[in-house]
Design a protein around this motif. Sequence first.
Motif, PDB file in Angstrom:
ATOM      1  N   TYR A  87       0.835  -1.207   0.000  1.00  0.00           N
ATOM      2  CA  TYR A  87       0.000   0.000   0.000  1.00  0.00           C
ATOM      3  C   TYR A  87       0.871   1.259   0.000  1.00  0.00           C
ATOM      4  O   TYR A  87       0.720   2.142  -0.868  1.00  0.00           O
ATOM      5  CB  TYR A  87      -0.910  -0.011   1.231  1.00  0.00           C
ATOM      6  CG  TYR A  87      -1.827   1.190   1.327  1.00  0.00           C
ATOM      7  CD1 TYR A  87      -3.121   1.131   0.820  1.00  0.00           C
ATOM      8  CD2 TYR A  87      -1.416   2.369   1.928  1.00  0.00           C
ATOM      9  CE1 TYR A  87      -3.973   2.220   0.902  1.00  0.00           C
ATOM     10  CE2 TYR A  87      -2.238   3.473   2.010  1.00  0.00           C
ATOM     11  CZ  TYR A  87      -3.534   3.393   1.503  1.00  0.00           C
ATOM     12  OH  TYR A  87      -4.356   4.478   1.575  1.00  0.00           O
ATOM     13  N   TYR A  88       1.787   1.345   0.950  1.00  0.00           N
ATOM     14  CA  TYR A  88       2.552   2.579   1.105  1.00  0.00           C
ATOM     15  C   TYR A  88       3.587   2.766  -0.004  1.00  0.00           C
ATOM     16  O   TYR A  88       3.880   3.903  -0.403  1.00  0.00           O
ATOM     17  CB  TYR A  88       3.230   2.618   2.474  1.00  0.00           C
ATOM     18  CG  TYR A  88       2.245   2.866   3.596  1.00  0.00           C
ATOM     19  CD1 TYR A  88       1.602   4.096   3.712  1.00  0.00           C
ATOM     20  CD2 TYR A  88       1.940   1.877   4.525  1.00  0.00           C
ATOM     21  CE1 TYR A  88       0.684   4.330   4.730  1.00  0.00           C
ATOM     22  CE2 TYR A  88       1.030   2.100   5.543  1.00  0.00           C
ATOM     23  CZ  TYR A  88       0.401   3.331   5.646  1.00  0.00           C
ATOM     24  OH  TYR A  88      -0.509   3.563   6.640  1.00  0.00           O
ATOM     25  N   LEU A  89       4.150   1.672  -0.514  1.00  0.00           N
ATOM     26  CA  LEU A  89       5.097   1.814  -1.617  1.00  0.00           C
ATOM     27  C   LEU A  89       4.382   2.281  -2.879  1.00  0.00           C
ATOM     28  O   LEU A  89       4.871   3.168  -3.590  1.00  0.00           O
ATOM     29  CB  LEU A  89       5.815   0.492  -1.873  1.00  0.00           C
ATOM     30  CG  LEU A  89       6.944   0.541  -2.919  1.00  0.00           C
ATOM     31  CD1 LEU A  89       7.999   1.563  -2.541  1.00  0.00           C
ATOM     32  CD2 LEU A  89       7.583  -0.833  -3.087  1.00  0.00           C
ATOM     33  N   GLY A 100      -2.203  -2.024  -4.898  1.00  0.00           N
ATOM     34  CA  GLY A 100      -0.824  -2.361  -4.593  1.00  0.00           C
ATOM     35  C   GLY A 100      -0.726  -3.213  -3.345  1.00  0.00           C
ATOM     36  O   GLY A 100       0.023  -4.198  -3.305  1.00  0.00           O
ATOM     37  N   GLY A 101      -1.498  -2.868  -2.319  1.00  0.00           N
ATOM     38  CA  GLY A 101      -1.503  -3.657  -1.095  1.00  0.00           C
ATOM     39  C   GLY A 101      -2.083  -5.044  -1.302  1.00  0.00           C
ATOM     40  O   GLY A 101      -1.543  -6.037  -0.802  1.00  0.00           O
ATOM     41  N   ALA A 102      -3.188  -5.117  -2.042  1.00  0.00           N
ATOM     42  CA  ALA A 102      -3.826  -6.415  -2.281  1.00  0.00           C
ATOM     43  C   ALA A 102      -2.940  -7.340  -3.102  1.00  0.00           C
ATOM     44  O   ALA A 102      -2.833  -8.547  -2.822  1.00  0.00           O
ATOM     45  CB  ALA A 102      -5.164  -6.203  -2.991  1.00  0.00           C
ATOM     46  N   ILE A 103      -2.266  -6.795  -4.113  1.00  0.00           N
ATOM     47  CA  ILE A 103      -1.380  -7.602  -4.952  1.00  0.00           C
ATOM     48  C   ILE A 103      -0.180  -8.085  -4.143  1.00  0.00           C
ATOM     49  O   ILE A 103       0.260  -9.241  -4.272  1.00  0.00           O
ATOM     50  CB  ILE A 103      -0.936  -6.796  -6.186  1.00  0.00           C
ATOM     51  CG1 ILE A 103      -2.130  -6.570  -7.113  1.00  0.00           C
ATOM     52  CG2 ILE A 103       0.189  -7.505  -6.932  1.00  0.00           C
ATOM     53  CD1 ILE A 103      -1.872  -5.559  -8.221  1.00  0.00           C
ATOM     54  N   ALA A 104       0.363  -7.225  -3.294  1.00  0.00           N
ATOM     55  CA  ALA A 104       1.498  -7.624  -2.447  1.00  0.00           C
ATOM     56  C   ALA A 104       1.099  -8.740  -1.489  1.00  0.00           C
ATOM     57  O   ALA A 104       1.847  -9.708  -1.308  1.00  0.00           O
ATOM     58  CB  ALA A 104       2.001  -6.408  -1.661  1.00  0.00           C
ATOM     59  N   LEU A 105      -0.058  -8.617  -0.886  1.00  0.00           N
ATOM     60  CA  LEU A 105      -0.539  -9.648   0.032  1.00  0.00           C
ATOM     61  C   LEU A 105      -0.743 -10.969  -0.692  1.00  0.00           C
ATOM     62  O   LEU A 105      -0.323 -12.032  -0.201  1.00  0.00           O
ATOM     63  CB  LEU A 105      -1.847  -9.189   0.678  1.00  0.00           C
ATOM     64  CG  LEU A 105      -2.596 -10.206   1.552  1.00  0.00           C
ATOM     65  CD1 LEU A 105      -1.711 -10.688   2.691  1.00  0.00           C
ATOM     66  CD2 LEU A 105      -3.888  -9.594   2.092  1.00  0.00           C
ATOM     67  N   VAL A 147       8.872  -6.527  -3.914  1.00  0.00           N
ATOM     68  CA  VAL A 147       9.018  -6.913  -5.327  1.00  0.00           C
ATOM     69  C   VAL A 147       7.690  -6.791  -6.060  1.00  0.00           C
ATOM     70  O   VAL A 147       7.617  -6.243  -7.176  1.00  0.00           O
ATOM     71  CB  VAL A 147       9.575  -8.350  -5.437  1.00  0.00           C
ATOM     72  CG1 VAL A 147       9.590  -8.800  -6.893  1.00  0.00           C
ATOM     73  CG2 VAL A 147      10.977  -8.421  -4.844  1.00  0.00           C
ATOM     74  N   ALA A 148       6.616  -7.292  -5.447  1.00  0.00           N
ATOM     75  CA  ALA A 148       5.302  -7.243  -6.085  1.00  0.00           C
ATOM     76  C   ALA A 148       4.855  -5.807  -6.336  1.00  0.00           C
ATOM     77  O   ALA A 148       4.347  -5.471  -7.417  1.00  0.00           O
ATOM     78  CB  ALA A 148       4.275  -7.975  -5.215  1.00  0.00           C
TER      79      ALA A 148
END
Length: 433
Positions: A87-89, A100-105, A147-148
């Motif tokens: 999320y923050y990146l 972004g947060g959902a994809i990283a998770l 990375v994600a």
Amino acid sequence: MNTFIDKLSEKLLPLAAKLGENRYLLVIRDAFMLAFPLTMFGSIIVVLNNLPFFSSELQGTLNSLLGNGQNATMSILSLFVSFGIGYYLSRSYDVDPVFGGAIALSSFLILTPFFTTTEAGEEVGGVLTTARLGAEGMFVAMIAAFVAAEIYVRLTKRGFTIKMPEQVPAAVSRSFSAMIPAIITLGFFTLLNALVTTALNTNMHDLIFTLVQRPLLALGSGLPATLVALFFVQLLWFFGLHGQIIVNSVMDPIWNTLMLENLEAYEAGEALPNIITKPFIEIYTVGMGGSGMTLMVVIMMAFVMKSRQLKDVGRLAVAPGLFNVNEPVIFGLPIVLNATILIPWLLTPLVVTTFNYTMMNLGIFPTPTGVAVPWTVPVFFNGMLATNSVMGGVLQLIDLALIAGIWFPFLKALDKANLRDDIATSTTDSVNS
């Protein structure tokens, strides 16, 4: 002395400023702060379930009734950290942060084994264990999330998106816009997981734990690395920079993981594996009056010293110091760029931390259990809560005596100098009048 400080300042301040503005360190800090309220709630549940005056039967009953309060917070901290990093990146690049947060998770979960092995050696599929989502999976979560998010951001910025007409609702348009970056990113992690599983006959969690996490934890849990970190916290504060924000952004992933390991062992009734954890750093440094352990310092200034300046600053700083807020003394004494008190300012945390580590290592005083305690809880009480023992608070009282012994000669010298200035000022005023 002043020349040395000026030269050190010229070298140190630019480096500290760069670290303080580093995108990735800021993201790590914000991600852990996102999980902080959940960690605090989980800690409260752990404390309630394990109060020392409760019988073992009552503790077992409370654990069965309230245990999910911990299972859904501290025990799966890696989930929240991975989402927070994504999320923050993404937000730092001005790209839709929620996706972004959902994809990283999701990327982290793709790398996570969905099976467990029973005590009989039988493999059970379709299972996510809290061990993988807690301390053991922390570094996988962080690496995967960074990375994600980077892949997602770069694909989005290069136009790999589906543009919808303006009349389409915003939520639908954002979802379609994130579709192609999400598919490519998650496809990458799926192939990576398949490669690690087939070529190396392992999983990413075990691989990262062996190659990265275990060596870093071994380094971060040792006394030498901790003393170096504390030294730089104090040194940065001396130059007016928030040393904790800068240093902790590097060390927090290690200290928090060590904290979770202790909590898991404590819940299982096992010996605590680590002395140095996030609560150890918080309670036995910041938890005694703020950075530099200044509660006893302001008490001596207010009630022992004689010069007006020290008394006034001390009395102003005592009340905030009880709740571990010490900006009044840092900028009011001042501690910033004050060569007279540089030695006790740098030395005190190193001496006290070494003493505490030794006492806990010898088993004389208890080790923090892994429960997170709010940093504003006053001294003695925060030590009790962190260790689930009154002896944790007693150790802090001993620490306060050590702090007084280190600081007193320097405060006395400063007090005498201030008294001479007060007398000179009074004499000048009398002559002028």
